[in-house]
Design a protein around this motif. Structure first.
Motif, PDB file in Angstrom:
ATOM      1  N   LEU A  28      48.882  31.961  53.655  1.00  0.00           N
ATOM      2  CA  LEU A  28      48.126  31.231  52.625  1.00  0.00           C
ATOM      3  C   LEU A  28      46.704  31.786  52.500  1.00  0.00           C
ATOM      4  CD1 LEU A  28      48.668  28.644  50.828  1.00  0.00           C
ATOM      5  CD2 LEU A  28      47.273  27.431  52.490  1.00  0.00           C
ATOM      6  N   ILE A  29      46.067  32.031  53.636  1.00  0.00           N
ATOM      7  CA  ILE A  29      44.692  32.574  53.618  1.00  0.00           C
ATOM      8  C   ILE A  29      44.698  33.967  52.983  1.00  0.00           C
ATOM      9  CG2 ILE A  29      42.799  33.411  55.092  1.00  0.00           C
ATOM     10  CD1 ILE A  29      43.527  31.065  57.010  1.00  0.00           C
ATOM     11  N   LEU A  30      45.654  34.796  53.403  1.00  0.00           N
ATOM     12  CA  LEU A  30      45.738  36.153  52.848  1.00  0.00           C
ATOM     13  C   LEU A  30      45.958  36.099  51.329  1.00  0.00           C
ATOM     14  CD1 LEU A  30      47.915  38.037  55.504  1.00  0.00           C
ATOM     15  CD2 LEU A  30      45.509  38.429  54.990  1.00  0.00           C
ATOM     16  N   GLY A  31      46.835  35.200  50.898  1.00  0.00           N
ATOM     17  CA  GLY A  31      47.129  35.060  49.457  1.00  0.00           C
ATOM     18  C   GLY A  31      45.906  34.626  48.678  1.00  0.00           C
ATOM     19  N   LEU A  32      45.170  33.674  49.216  1.00  0.00           N
ATOM     20  CA  LEU A  32      43.967  33.178  48.524  1.00  0.00           C
ATOM     21  C   LEU A  32      42.876  34.250  48.463  1.00  0.00           C
ATOM     22  CD1 LEU A  32      43.699  29.492  49.798  1.00  0.00           C
ATOM     23  CD2 LEU A  32      44.222  30.263  47.487  1.00  0.00           C
ATOM     24  N   VAL A  33      42.709  34.982  49.572  1.00  0.00           N
ATOM     25  CA  VAL A  33      41.697  36.058  49.586  1.00  0.00           C
ATOM     26  C   VAL A  33      42.056  37.106  48.531  1.00  0.00           C
ATOM     27  CG1 VAL A  33      40.816  38.001  50.950  1.00  0.00           C
ATOM     28  CG2 VAL A  33      40.918  35.729  51.959  1.00  0.00           C
ATOM     29  N   TYR A  34      43.330  37.439  48.434  1.00  0.00           N
ATOM     30  CA  TYR A  34      43.757  38.448  47.456  1.00  0.00           C
ATOM     31  C   TYR A  34      43.540  37.928  46.028  1.00  0.00           C
ATOM     32  CZ  TYR A  34      46.425  42.174  45.296  1.00  0.00           C
ATOM     33  OH  TYR A  34      46.785  43.250  44.521  1.00  0.00           O
ATOM     34  N   ALA A  35      43.909  36.663  45.801  1.00  0.00           N
ATOM     35  CA  ALA A  35      43.855  36.114  44.437  1.00  0.00           C
ATOM     36  C   ALA A  35      42.435  35.767  43.988  1.00  0.00           C
ATOM     37  CB  ALA A  35      44.738  34.874  44.352  1.00  0.00           C
ATOM     38  N   TRP A  36      41.554  35.498  44.926  1.00  0.00           N
ATOM     39  CA  TRP A  36      40.179  35.103  44.548  1.00  0.00           C
ATOM     40  C   TRP A  36      39.177  36.247  44.648  1.00  0.00           C
ATOM     41  CZ3 TRP A  36      40.006  29.821  47.587  1.00  0.00           C
ATOM     42  CH2 TRP A  36      40.631  28.843  46.811  1.00  0.00           C
ATOM     43  N   VAL A  37      39.430  37.177  45.637  1.00  0.00           N
ATOM     44  CA  VAL A  37      38.419  38.213  45.888  1.00  0.00           C
ATOM     45  C   VAL A  37      38.898  39.599  45.467  1.00  0.00           C
ATOM     46  CG1 VAL A  37      36.948  39.279  47.641  1.00  0.00           C
ATOM     47  CG2 VAL A  37      37.527  36.853  47.830  1.00  0.00           C
ATOM     48  N   ILE A  38      40.070  40.006  45.947  1.00  0.00           N
ATOM     49  CA  ILE A  38      40.511  41.386  45.720  1.00  0.00           C
ATOM     50  C   ILE A  38      40.990  41.587  44.284  1.00  0.00           C
ATOM     51  CG2 ILE A  38      42.167  43.172  46.471  1.00  0.00           C
ATOM     52  CD1 ILE A  38      42.064  41.770  49.262  1.00  0.00           C
ATOM     53  N   ASP A  39      41.808  40.676  43.793  1.00  0.00           N
ATOM     54  CA  ASP A  39      42.339  40.839  42.431  1.00  0.00           C
ATOM     55  C   ASP A  39      42.299  39.493  41.703  1.00  0.00           C
ATOM     56  OD1 ASP A  39      43.545  41.867  40.209  1.00  0.00           O
ATOM     57  OD2 ASP A  39      45.580  41.861  41.034  1.00  0.00           O
ATOM     58  N   PRO A  40      41.070  39.037  41.371  1.00  0.00           N
ATOM     59  CA  PRO A  40      40.979  37.707  40.747  1.00  0.00           C
ATOM     60  C   PRO A  40      41.481  37.710  39.300  1.00  0.00           C
ATOM     61  CG  PRO A  40      38.819  38.730  40.853  1.00  0.00           C
ATOM     62  CD  PRO A  40      39.764  39.665  41.523  1.00  0.00           C
ATOM     63  N   VAL A  41      41.673  36.533  38.762  1.00  0.00           N
ATOM     64  CA  VAL A  41      42.107  36.383  37.376  1.00  0.00           C
ATOM     65  C   VAL A  41      41.021  36.957  36.462  1.00  0.00           C
ATOM     66  CG1 VAL A  41      42.539  34.671  35.567  1.00  0.00           C
ATOM     67  CG2 VAL A  41      43.465  34.337  37.841  1.00  0.00           C
ATOM     68  N   VAL A  42      41.434  37.787  35.494  1.00  0.00           N
ATOM     69  CA  VAL A  42      40.485  38.334  34.523  1.00  0.00           C
ATOM     70  C   VAL A  42      40.680  37.569  33.220  1.00  0.00           C
ATOM     71  CG1 VAL A  42      39.792  40.394  33.235  1.00  0.00           C
ATOM     72  CG2 VAL A  42      40.522  40.592  35.612  1.00  0.00           C
ATOM     73  N   TYR A  43      39.606  36.955  32.751  1.00  0.00           N
ATOM     74  CA  TYR A  43      39.712  36.164  31.523  1.00  0.00           C
ATOM     75  C   TYR A  43      39.524  37.055  30.300  1.00  0.00           C
ATOM     76  CZ  TYR A  43      39.418  32.062  34.497  1.00  0.00           C
ATOM     77  OH  TYR A  43      39.669  31.107  35.437  1.00  0.00           O
ATOM     78  N   GLU A  44      40.281  36.754  29.263  1.00  0.00           N
ATOM     79  CA  GLU A  44      40.138  37.467  27.983  1.00  0.00           C
ATOM     80  C   GLU A  44      39.960  36.436  26.882  1.00  0.00           C
ATOM     81  OE1 GLU A  44      43.446  40.072  27.535  1.00  0.00           O
ATOM     82  OE2 GLU A  44      42.570  41.578  28.847  1.00  0.00           O
ATOM     83  N   ASN A  45      39.462  36.891  25.738  1.00  0.00           N
ATOM     84  CA  ASN A  45      39.214  36.001  24.594  1.00  0.00           C
ATOM     85  C   ASN A  45      38.329  34.824  24.983  1.00  0.00           C
ATOM     86  OD1 ASN A  45      40.825  37.589  22.947  1.00  0.00           O
ATOM     87  ND2 ASN A  45      42.664  36.515  23.599  1.00  0.00           N
ATOM     88  N   THR A  46      37.243  35.130  25.674  1.00  0.00           N
ATOM     89  CA  THR A  46      36.364  34.069  26.158  1.00  0.00           C
ATOM     90  C   THR A  46      35.347  33.660  25.080  1.00  0.00           C
ATOM     91  OG1 THR A  46      34.867  35.701  27.068  1.00  0.00           O
ATOM     92  CG2 THR A  46      36.523  34.825  28.540  1.00  0.00           C
ATOM     93  N   LEU A  47      34.641  32.584  25.376  1.00  0.00           N
ATOM     94  CA  LEU A  47      33.621  32.072  24.459  1.00  0.00           C
ATOM     95  C   LEU A  47      32.233  32.494  24.963  1.00  0.00           C
ATOM     96  CD1 LEU A  47      34.969  28.422  24.185  1.00  0.00           C
ATOM     97  CD2 LEU A  47      35.495  30.352  22.707  1.00  0.00           C
ATOM     98  N   PRO A  48      31.274  32.636  24.055  1.00  0.00           N
ATOM     99  CA  PRO A  48      29.923  33.014  24.492  1.00  0.00           C
ATOM    100  C   PRO A  48      29.320  32.022  25.485  1.00  0.00           C
ATOM    101  CG  PRO A  48      30.130  33.315  22.135  1.00  0.00           C
ATOM    102  CD  PRO A  48      31.375  32.617  22.589  1.00  0.00           C
TER     103      PRO A  48
END
Lengths: 118, 178
Positions: free
Chosen positions: B32-52
């Motif tokens: 769980l820790i490894l998964g969270l570190v990967y998802a939050w730090v190494i390869d986090p979600v990249v947002y597209e079509n964002t608002l100013p």
């Protein structure tokens, strides 16, 4: 299969299950906060409006170098293609004729300056 | 003697039996820790079509500055107000003023001037909007006789009133705007 090997296999399986749960939680349930995004991720209509602002300023100043500096705000992509995309969007979404003229003038200026460079 | 030997043989087995659940839980937490570190730090979600409004503060400042400069160049206050609105500042006037002060302190006087100009224009624009909202609605009878969608034709001659004498009725005069 020995007891020790069986325990090792279950231990690895537990890690994999935890990993999957962590990834699902970090990507889907509780992703990094939706703040501090970069300008290149803006929605296309907002990018279009920024290009229009830069075109308005270019019309007033006539400085294509300054326009290029301002376009760098929208990311590393080729500035001319950023403006071209914005012009296409503006044409498809019925921007006023005056705005289209400004944006096309900026695009022409950028094309001209890139021809000078290459 | 025999009983003691049996006890000695079985005693190391007991903790192993108790550990059965713990090692699985350890693996699960580790994963769980490894998964969270990967998802939050190494390869986090990249947002597209964002608002100013989701831009970071530095980029918001650049955006606000561009709005102010475009306003200084075009004088189009309505468009500037709409652009500021999408930044979702709590108080656009305050945000512009504060940024103008920062720009001035950092020696960017042109930028500061544009920001201050827009700040003062926005303040009067906000006051006008509030006045418009606080004005009571006109009675229906009056509203019906108001012209709608009739724009005056722009001429270079200023408007004047003409008084025309009506020969049929000496007491009455017609007033026309020409």
């Amino acid at each position: 299969m020995g007891r020790r090997n069986r325990r090792l296999i279950f231990f690895v399986l537990a890690i994999l299950v935890g990993l999957a749960a962590g990834l699902f939680s970090g990507w889907e349930l509780n992703p990094v906060p939706f703040k501090g995004t970069s300008p290149d991720s803006l929605r296309v209509d907002y990018k279009g409006d920024i290009v229009l602002m830069i075109a308005e300023l270019y019309e007033a100043e006539g400085d294509s170098g300054e326009a290029l500096t301002r376009l760098a705000f929208l990311g590393d992509e080729d500035p001319a293609s950023i403006v071209e995309e914005a012009v296409v969007f503006a044409e498809e979404h019925n921007y006023t004729a005056e705005d289209l003229v400004l944006m096309r003038a900026l695009l022409t200026a950028l094309d001209a300056s890139s021809e000078v460079l290459y | 003697m025999l009983d003691e030997t049996q006890v000695l043989r079985t005693s190391p087995e007991e903790p192993a039996g108790n550990r059965g659940g713990w090692y699985l839980l350890t693996g699960l937490v580790l994963g769980l820790i490894l998964g969270l570190v990967y998802a939050w730090v190494i390869d986090p979600v990249v947002y597209e079509n964002t608002l100013p409004s989701t831009l970071d503060e530095g980029d918001k400042d650049t955006y606000r500055c561009m709005i102010a400069e475009a306003y200084a160049a075009t004088g189009n206050l309505e468009r500037a107000a709409l652009r500021l609105d999408i930044l979702d500042d709590e108080d656009p006037y305050y945000a512009l003023g504060a940024q103008a002060q920062r720009a001035l302190a950092e020696g960017r006087s042109e930028e500061a001037r544009a920001l201050a100009l827009l700040a003062s224009a926005i303040k009067s624009y906000q006051a006008d909007s509030e006045d418009l909202l606080s004005t009571p609605p006109l009675p229906t009878a009056t509203q019906n006789i108001l012209p709608t969608y009739t724009m005056p034709i722009a001429t270079s001659t200023p408007q004047r009133s003409f008084i025309i004498f009506d020969p049929m009725n000496n007491d009455r005069h017609l007033s026309l705007a020409g």
